[in-house]
Scaffold this motif. Structure first.
Motif, PDB file in Angstrom:
ATOM      1  N   LYS A 346       1.929  12.966  -8.735  1.00 63.46           N
ATOM      2  CA  LYS A 346       2.611  11.753  -7.988  1.00 63.46           C
ATOM      3  C   LYS A 346       3.789  11.408  -8.216  1.00 63.46           C
ATOM      4  O   LYS A 346       4.551  11.174  -7.213  1.00 63.46           O
ATOM      5  N   LEU A 347       4.206  11.287  -9.404  1.00 63.46           N
ATOM      6  CA  LEU A 347       5.752  11.459  -9.869  1.00 63.46           C
ATOM      7  C   LEU A 347       6.368  12.380  -9.243  1.00 63.46           C
ATOM      8  O   LEU A 347       7.391  12.031  -8.796  1.00 63.46           O
ATOM      9  N   ALA A 348       6.011  13.552  -9.318  1.00 60.51           N
ATOM     10  CA  ALA A 348       6.999  14.586  -8.715  1.00 60.51           C
ATOM     11  C   ALA A 348       7.166  14.469  -7.268  1.00 60.51           C
ATOM     12  O   ALA A 348       8.232  14.772  -6.759  1.00 60.51           O
ATOM     13  N   ASP A 349       6.093  13.824  -6.561  1.00 60.34           N
ATOM     14  CA  ASP A 349       6.050  13.622  -5.001  1.00 60.34           C
ATOM     15  C   ASP A 349       7.038  12.384  -4.571  1.00 60.34           C
ATOM     16  O   ASP A 349       7.558  12.092  -3.507  1.00 60.34           O
ATOM     17  N   THR A 350       7.247  11.084  -5.661  1.00 60.95           N
ATOM     18  CA  THR A 350       7.948  10.144  -5.333  1.00 60.95           C
ATOM     19  C   THR A 350       9.084   9.665  -6.204  1.00 60.95           C
ATOM     20  O   THR A 350       9.789   8.948  -5.615  1.00 60.95           O
ATOM     21  N   VAL A 351       9.530  10.222  -6.958  1.00 65.62           N
ATOM     22  CA  VAL A 351      10.809   9.912  -7.777  1.00 65.62           C
ATOM     23  C   VAL A 351      11.880  10.430  -7.316  1.00 65.62           C
ATOM     24  O   VAL A 351      12.052  11.615  -6.486  1.00 65.62           O
ATOM     25  N   PHE A 352      13.220   9.509  -7.494  1.00 67.76           N
ATOM     26  CA  PHE A 352      14.365  10.173  -7.254  1.00 67.76           C
ATOM     27  C   PHE A 352      15.522   9.300  -7.994  1.00 67.76           C
ATOM     28  O   PHE A 352      15.000   8.074  -8.396  1.00 67.76           O
ATOM     29  N   SER A 353      16.520  10.069  -8.431  1.00 70.81           N
ATOM     30  CA  SER A 353      17.455   9.419  -9.284  1.00 70.81           C
ATOM     31  C   SER A 353      18.810   9.213  -8.835  1.00 70.81           C
ATOM     32  O   SER A 353      19.290   9.950  -7.953  1.00 70.81           O
ATOM     33  N   LEU A 354      19.240   8.018  -9.441  1.00 67.85           N
ATOM     34  CA  LEU A 354      20.457   7.493  -8.644  1.00 67.85           C
ATOM     35  C   LEU A 354      21.719   7.898  -9.485  1.00 67.85           C
ATOM     36  O   LEU A 354      21.461   7.847 -10.817  1.00 67.85           O
ATOM     37  N   PRO A 355      22.938   7.759  -9.386  1.00 67.86           N
ATOM     38  CA  PRO A 355      23.981   7.909  -9.999  1.00 67.86           C
ATOM     39  C   PRO A 355      24.057   7.058 -11.250  1.00 67.86           C
ATOM     40  O   PRO A 355      23.803   5.919 -10.994  1.00 67.86           O
ATOM     41  N   MET A 356      24.308   7.656 -12.496  1.00 68.35           N
ATOM     42  CA  MET A 356      24.108   6.763 -13.686  1.00 68.35           C
ATOM     43  C   MET A 356      24.894   7.586 -14.700  1.00 68.35           C
ATOM     44  O   MET A 356      25.082   8.412 -14.883  1.00 68.35           O
ATOM     45  N   HIS A 357      26.015   6.504 -15.379  1.00 70.84           N
ATOM     46  CA  HIS A 357      26.869   7.210 -16.521  1.00 70.84           C
ATOM     47  C   HIS A 357      27.441   5.920 -17.194  1.00 70.84           C
ATOM     48  O   HIS A 357      27.291   4.779 -16.500  1.00 70.84           O
ATOM     49  N   GLY A 358      28.081   6.130 -18.164  1.00 70.20           N
ATOM     50  CA  GLY A 358      28.667   4.908 -19.122  1.00 70.20           C
ATOM     51  C   GLY A 358      29.869   4.485 -18.478  1.00 70.20           C
ATOM     52  O   GLY A 358      30.607   3.639 -19.022  1.00 70.20           O
ATOM     53  N   TYR A 359      30.375   4.953 -17.227  1.00 70.19           N
ATOM     54  CA  TYR A 359      31.494   4.407 -16.720  1.00 70.19           C
ATOM     55  C   TYR A 359      31.233   3.684 -15.239  1.00 70.19           C
ATOM     56  O   TYR A 359      32.515   3.539 -14.437  1.00 70.19           O
ATOM     57  N   ILE A 360      30.180   3.810 -14.793  1.00 66.78           N
ATOM     58  CA  ILE A 360      29.953   3.351 -13.566  1.00 66.78           C
ATOM     59  C   ILE A 360      30.240   1.930 -13.268  1.00 66.78           C
ATOM     60  O   ILE A 360      29.999   1.109 -13.965  1.00 66.78           O
ATOM     61  N   SER A 361      30.739   1.513 -12.073  1.00 65.61           N
ATOM     62  CA  SER A 361      31.146   0.398 -11.696  1.00 65.61           C
ATOM     63  C   SER A 361      30.206  -0.418 -10.916  1.00 65.61           C
ATOM     64  O   SER A 361      29.394  -0.064 -10.365  1.00 65.61           O
ATOM     65  N   ASP A 362      30.183  -1.892 -11.092  1.00 63.43           N
ATOM     66  CA  ASP A 362      29.301  -2.605 -10.355  1.00 63.43           C
ATOM     67  C   ASP A 362      29.477  -2.625  -8.975  1.00 63.43           C
ATOM     68  O   ASP A 362      28.496  -2.498  -8.066  1.00 63.43           O
ATOM     69  N   ASP A 363      30.653  -2.382  -8.433  1.00 69.66           N
ATOM     70  CA  ASP A 363      30.842  -2.002  -7.046  1.00 69.66           C
ATOM     71  C   ASP A 363      30.141  -0.686  -6.604  1.00 69.66           C
ATOM     72  O   ASP A 363      29.619  -0.760  -5.508  1.00 69.66           O
ATOM     73  N   VAL A 364      30.254   0.388  -7.031  1.00 69.51           N
ATOM     74  CA  VAL A 364      29.294   1.443  -6.679  1.00 69.51           C
ATOM     75  C   VAL A 364      27.874   1.073  -6.702  1.00 69.51           C
ATOM     76  O   VAL A 364      27.157   1.480  -5.928  1.00 69.51           O
ATOM     77  N   ILE A 365      27.324   0.442  -7.697  1.00 67.64           N
ATOM     78  CA  ILE A 365      26.118   0.032  -7.849  1.00 67.64           C
ATOM     79  C   ILE A 365      25.676  -0.636  -6.479  1.00 67.64           C
ATOM     80  O   ILE A 365      24.835  -0.291  -5.920  1.00 67.64           O
ATOM     81  N   ASP A 366      26.601  -1.663  -6.531  1.00 61.98           N
ATOM     82  CA  ASP A 366      26.183  -2.620  -5.368  1.00 61.98           C
ATOM     83  C   ASP A 366      26.070  -1.828  -3.950  1.00 61.98           C
ATOM     84  O   ASP A 366      25.324  -2.199  -3.129  1.00 61.98           O
ATOM     85  N   GLU A 367      27.154  -0.729  -3.726  1.00 60.54           N
ATOM     86  CA  GLU A 367      27.052  -0.090  -2.429  1.00 60.54           C
ATOM     87  C   GLU A 367      25.850   0.731  -2.362  1.00 60.54           C
ATOM     88  O   GLU A 367      25.132   0.824  -1.123  1.00 60.54           O
ATOM     89  N   ILE A 368      25.622   1.234  -3.461  1.00 62.61           N
ATOM     90  CA  ILE A 368      24.148   2.182  -3.390  1.00 62.61           C
ATOM     91  C   ILE A 368      22.917   1.349  -3.103  1.00 62.61           C
ATOM     92  O   ILE A 368      22.388   1.662  -1.920  1.00 62.61           O
ATOM     93  N   CYS A 369      23.106   0.089  -3.779  1.00 67.48           N
ATOM     94  CA  CYS A 369      21.716  -0.859  -3.411  1.00 67.48           C
ATOM     95  C   CYS A 369      22.058  -1.091  -2.006  1.00 67.48           C
ATOM     96  O   CYS A 369      20.614  -1.520  -1.367  1.00 67.48           O
ATOM     97  N   SER A 370      23.049  -1.390  -1.288  1.00 69.03           N
ATOM     98  CA  SER A 370      23.178  -2.110  -0.119  1.00 69.03           C
ATOM     99  C   SER A 370      22.389  -0.787   0.813  1.00 69.03           C
ATOM    100  O   SER A 370      21.934  -1.348   1.828  1.00 69.03           O
ATOM    101  N   ILE A 371      22.927   0.364   0.830  1.00 74.68           N
ATOM    102  CA  ILE A 371      22.198   1.254   1.487  1.00 74.68           C
ATOM    103  C   ILE A 371      20.801   1.534   1.323  1.00 74.68           C
ATOM    104  O   ILE A 371      20.072   1.609   2.276  1.00 74.68           O
ATOM    105  N   LEU A 372      20.205   1.528   0.176  1.00 74.42           N
ATOM    106  CA  LEU A 372      18.933   1.471  -0.040  1.00 74.42           C
ATOM    107  C   LEU A 372      18.289   0.323   0.602  1.00 74.42           C
ATOM    108  O   LEU A 372      17.056   0.486   1.156  1.00 74.42           O
ATOM    109  N   ASN A 373      18.727  -0.874   0.509  1.00 72.23           N
ATOM    110  CA  ASN A 373      17.870  -2.026   0.825  1.00 72.23           C
ATOM    111  C   ASN A 373      17.882  -2.157   2.519  1.00 72.23           C
ATOM    112  O   ASN A 373      17.204  -2.886   3.163  1.00 72.23           O
ATOM    113  N   LYS A 374      18.862  -1.349   3.214  1.00 70.37           N
ATOM    114  CA  LYS A 374      19.081  -1.442   4.817  1.00 70.37           C
ATOM    115  C   LYS A 374      18.098  -0.592   5.349  1.00 70.37           C
ATOM    116  O   LYS A 374      17.531  -0.661   6.453  1.00 70.37           O
ATOM    117  N   ILE A 375      17.528   0.230   4.593  1.00 72.12           N
ATOM    118  CA  ILE A 375      16.338   1.208   5.186  1.00 72.12           C
ATOM    119  C   ILE A 375      15.153   0.631   5.339  1.00 72.12           C
ATOM    120  O   ILE A 375      14.523  -0.103   4.571  1.00 72.12           O
TER     121      ILE A 375
END
Ligand code: PLP
Length: 375
Positions: A346-375
């Motif tokens: 079930k995990l193999a069928d449903t997981v997906f990973s988003l950009p993540m690293h020690g220098y990611i900005s809040d703006d990038v996170i907010d943009e990614i979340c807004s795209i995901l929340n729109k679908i």
């Protein structure tokens, strides 16, 4: 906004450029490319960081998992228990020794080896009487430590060797105990995409046992005895390059700050995505390094929709891992079927990973979340 990276190694390099360039220049001018002093310094600092007594730097994470199995003499006829939901190398090293991987299911909340499934599989192997239960490999997937308090207990009860696959675990903890300090031995990876990565392949094994440490250092260099041309066992060439060790030193010094940044970024993702997807859980008393930030969709169709929307917006996303190991073609002869390990599947069928690293900005996170929340 510039191009969004899954793991922005360029941003890290810009941040640490002065230190990294100086380290590289020193190695080039000293020309001590194999087993230079930076390797020993790194091993020493990694011991201090993890709280382990001994560290043996290796040529890859895969080598760091293989060497402890070789040191324990694991081979043909032995059963080594491995979670099915992990990267292939966790089981590949078992097969390389001639032993047989016995796949176990995972815990849905933390993606890691399920102690109850482990106990079932141990009992099953004992009942069948074909293989000798010998060892367990538990993985710290995505940066969250496996349930080591329970797994260590099961291993003690059954006399099994416990190897922590901390390739993704570096920076995690359970209480005060750091990842790379669980079980009898731990292996980590410095592949560039890992939380602590070098500029090529690299890894390290950890142990508290002096005898095991001696064996590991011998196995790392062709089974050497008193010196390189005195060969007392079959080993391999599994050394970490001096250059990679030198590059890792400034990265290790910056690690805690980057780890805190990833943890804050994960919280921000969680806040914004928790009503739409199953966000990664951190168990009470456990600390994840969030090497990967992994969501779960309700089914594979919803996952495909989310990933299509991200890709259309030029945002990289990945599936770690689309196929559990018990269903891989190479393991067909072991006779597993779909349905045998339902959580891993079930995990193999449903997981997906988003950009993540020690220098990611809040703006990038907010943009990614807004795209995901729109679908
Ligand atoms: C990356 C990884 C490995 C192998 O490490 P390499 O350095 O690529 O050889 C092993 N296990 C897990 C869980 C990994 O993520």
């Amino acid at each position: 906004m510039g191009k969004i990276e899954f793991n922005d190694l360029g941003a890290q390099y810009r941040h640490l450029k002065k230190e990294i360039d100086a380290q590289i220049a020193a190695v080039l001018s000293e020309a001590h490319f194999i087993s230079g002093p930076q390797v020993e310094q790194l091993e020493h600092e990694l011991c201090e960081y993890t709280g382990r007594k001994y560290c043996v730097a290796t040529s890859s994470g895969t080598a760091a998992l293989l060497l402890p199995l070789m040191a324990k003499g694991i081979g043909k006829g032995d059963a080594v228990f491995v979670p099915a939901f992990t990267f292939f190398a966790s089981a590949e090293v078992v097969s390389l020794t001639g032993a047989t991987p016995v796949f176990c299911d995972s815990e849905e909340d933390i993606f890691n080896l399920d102690p109850a499934s482990l106990e079932e599989q141990i009992e099953k192997v004992k009942r069948e009487g074909k293989l000798r239960p010998k060892a367990v490999i538990a993985v710290d997937l995505f940066g969250h430590p496996a349930d080591f308090p329970r797994i260590e207990e099961i291993c003690r009860k059954n006399g099994l060797f416990l190897l922590e696959d901390a390739a993704q675990g570096f920076g995690g903890a359970i209480g005060e105990r750091k990842a790379c300090s669980f079980g009898d031995c731990s292996g980590t990876s410095f592949f560039p995409a890992k939380a602590l990565g070098c500029y090529g392949d690299g890894g390290a094994v950890f142990t508290d046992d002096e005898e095991t440490y001696r064996l590991l250092t011998s196995l790392r260099v062709h089974g050497k005895g008193t010196m390189k041309y005195d060969n007392v066992r079959i080993g391999l060439n599994a050394r970490l390059d001096t250059l990679q060790a030198a590059i890792l030193l400034p990265k290790l010094h910056a690690f805690d700050e980057e780890n805190e940044h990833r943890r804050r970024a994960a919280k921000r993702y969680n806040e914004k995505l928790k009503d739409r997807f199953v966000v990664p859980q951190e168990r009470e008393g456990f600390t994840s390094s969030y090497g990967y930030y992994t969501l779960r969709a309700k089914d594979s169709a919803e996952r495909a929709k989310a990933m299509d929307a991200l890709k259309a917006a030029g945002i990289p996303c990945m599936i770690y891992y689309p196929k559990p190991l018990h269903l891989q073609k190479v393991y067909e002869p072991l006779g597993y079927r779909r349905g045998d390990l339902p959580v891993a599947e079930k995990l193999a069928d449903t997981v997906f990973s988003l950009p993540m690293h020690g220098y990611i900005s809040d703006d990038v996170i907010d943009e990614i979340c807004s795209i995901l929340n729109k679908i």
